[in-house]
Design an enzyme around this catalytic site. Structure first.
Site, PDB file in Angstrom:
ATOM      1  N   SER A 126       0.846  -1.679  -0.077  1.00  0.00           N
ATOM      2  CA  SER A 126      -0.040   0.111  -0.267  1.00  0.00           C
ATOM      3  C   SER A 126       0.847   1.595  -0.191  1.00  0.00           C
ATOM      4  CB  SER A 126      -0.908   0.031   1.153  1.00  0.00           C
ATOM      5  OG  SER A 126      -1.099   1.206   1.124  1.00  0.00           O
ATOM      6  N   TYR A 150      -1.498  -0.980  10.902  1.00  0.00           N
ATOM      7  CA  TYR A 150      -1.572  -1.597  10.192  1.00  0.00           C
ATOM      8  C   TYR A 150      -0.656  -0.996   8.715  1.00  0.00           C
ATOM      9  CZ  TYR A 150      -3.947  -1.160   5.086  1.00  0.00           C
ATOM     10  OH  TYR A 150      -3.742  -1.749   3.744  1.00  0.00           O
ATOM     11  N   LYS A 154       1.950  -3.869   6.775  1.00  0.00           N
ATOM     12  CA  LYS A 154       2.690  -3.676   5.201  1.00  0.00           C
ATOM     13  C   LYS A 154       3.956  -3.759   5.409  1.00  0.00           C
ATOM     14  CE  LYS A 154      -1.183  -4.418   3.808  1.00  0.00           C
ATOM     15  NZ  LYS A 154      -2.091  -6.072   2.667  1.00  0.00           N
TER      16      LYS A 154
END
Ligand code: NAD
Ligand code: UDP
Length: 341
Positions: A126, A150, A154
């Site tokens: 992302s 989050y 990643k």
């Protein structure tokens, strides 16, 4: 035998659109999904679009025994790994769940793939790994940083893939950094189906257009952007899905690779521009009010798309009008279905 692609999270938003394109391109697809953020009805709709039904196994990417059996019983040649948890706010409240599903799940999946000798791996990263960008457009060499669990998952998974590649260079890995996926399949049969109140702008805007919610809260109009509202690189989910096929084909053509590439359009649009575009697509007024900035939000972010064009021969072709029209078709279908009970 036709090559089978293991698609984790294949009934979710991006995974379902990519599954459609994989099936239409002649691949066999085996979906592994625990349905924590999707439901099995998407399989009927994928079949309706393609005339082919993907194979599906309900289960968790952290289930090592299940993974071993999948690799033993299917001629899997590559993995597209979408499965994971993705809500930024929730990740600050439930960090262990996020590290477990995203990091633990990826490690488990990679271990099973390694044991089975399947070393072609396309990963959903992302643009969140760029943190608050220091320059725009963002190239893949931009320093990485994150502000929430989050985003950190990643970043860690990207690093795990890099370590794996350096330990065994025969891996063929693509780390795809998505910008802001929006829109839906043009059939209106599949799209994004957030549970509860949407966190992201466009699903929220769509629900205001249907009348489900009274108005959009615009999180801040005092950013250093042309109209003061946040600017993002919105990419149509069908373009994003095409980018995955291009990345898969690229990996399949290499003897070894660790590719890290942005998937965006290279153009930024503000919150107010997106609201206007959705009003035009839906023909409905979209009331909004300005509220304070959302903590952790950045002012602006859009991709440098040069590397994707050079390596994958891929560029995003669909504009914000098509993003909004397709999102609206999907949202209307959902609203009508819910009204019909
Ligand atoms: P989604 O929630 O719609 O799809 C994820 C799918 O994975 C769901 O079907 C869910 O049921 C499944 N899943 C979750 N945890 C699982 C587990 N432990 N085992 C098996 N299945 C599991 O999300 P999406 O928008 O399609 O995102 C796909 C991937 O792309 C995610 O990894 C996400 O972090 C990443 N991503 C998404 C965006 C975005 O804005 N949508 C942006 C950048 C990156
Ligand atoms: N945004 C907003 N209202 C909302 C949701 C989002 O004004 O209800 C803004 C947000 O501040 C950002 C843009 O819309 O500028 C995109 O937000 P989204 O959550 O969709 O993506 P992200 O911030 O993760 O890039």
């Amino acid at each position: 035998m036709t090559s089978t692609i293991l698609v984790t999270g294949g009934t979710g938003y991006i995974g379902s659109h990519t599954t459609v394109l994989l099936l239409q391109a002649g691949y066999r697809v085996l979906i592994l999904d625990n349905f924590c953020n999707s439901d099995a009805s998407v399989l009927d709709r994928i079949e309706h679009i393609c005339g082919i039904r993907p194979d599906v196994v309900e289960g968790d990417i952290r289930d090592a025994a299940l993974l071993e059996s999948l690799f033993a019983h299917h001629p899997i040649t590559a993995i597209m790994h979408f499965a994971g948890l993705k809500a930024v706010g929730e990740s600050t409240q439930k960090p262990l769940e996020y590290y477990s599903a995203n990091v633990g799940g990826s490690v488990c999946l990679l271990q099973a793939a390694q044991n089975a000798g399947v070393k072609t791996f396309v990963f959903s990263s992302s643009a969140t790994v760029y943190g608050d960008p220091v320059n725009l457009p963002i190239t893949e060499t931009h320093p990485r940083s994150t502000t929430n669990p989050y985003g950190h998952t990643k970043l860690v998974i990207e690093d795990i893939l890099e370590s794996l590649y350096y330990s065994e260079p025969e891996w063929r890995i693509a780390r795809l950094r998505y910008f802001n996926p929006v829109g839906a399949h043009p059939s209106g049969l599949i799209g994004e189906a957030p549970q509860g109140t949407p966190n992201n702008l466009m699903p929220y805007v769509a629900q205001v257009a249907t009348g489900l919610r009274p108005q959009v809260q615009v999180f801040g109009n005092d950013y250093n952007t042309p109209d003061g509202t946040g600017v993002r690189d919105y990419i149509h989910v069908m373009d994003l899905a095409q980018g995955h096929l291009a990345a898969l084909r690229y990996c399949q053509q290499q003897a070894q690779t660790l590719l890290t590439v942005n998937l965006g359009t290279g153009k930024g649009f503000s919150v107010l521009e997106m609201i206007k575009a959705f009003e035009a697509a839906s023909g409905r007024p979209i009331p909004y009010g300005i509220t304070p900035r959302r903590p952790g939000d950045i002012a602006a972010c859009w991709a440098d798309t040069t590397l994707a064009a050079q390596t994958l021969g891929w560029t995003a072709g669909l504009d914000i009008r098509q993003m909004c029209e397709d999102a609206w078709r999907w949202e209307m279908r959902r609203a009508n279905q819910e009204a019909a009970g």
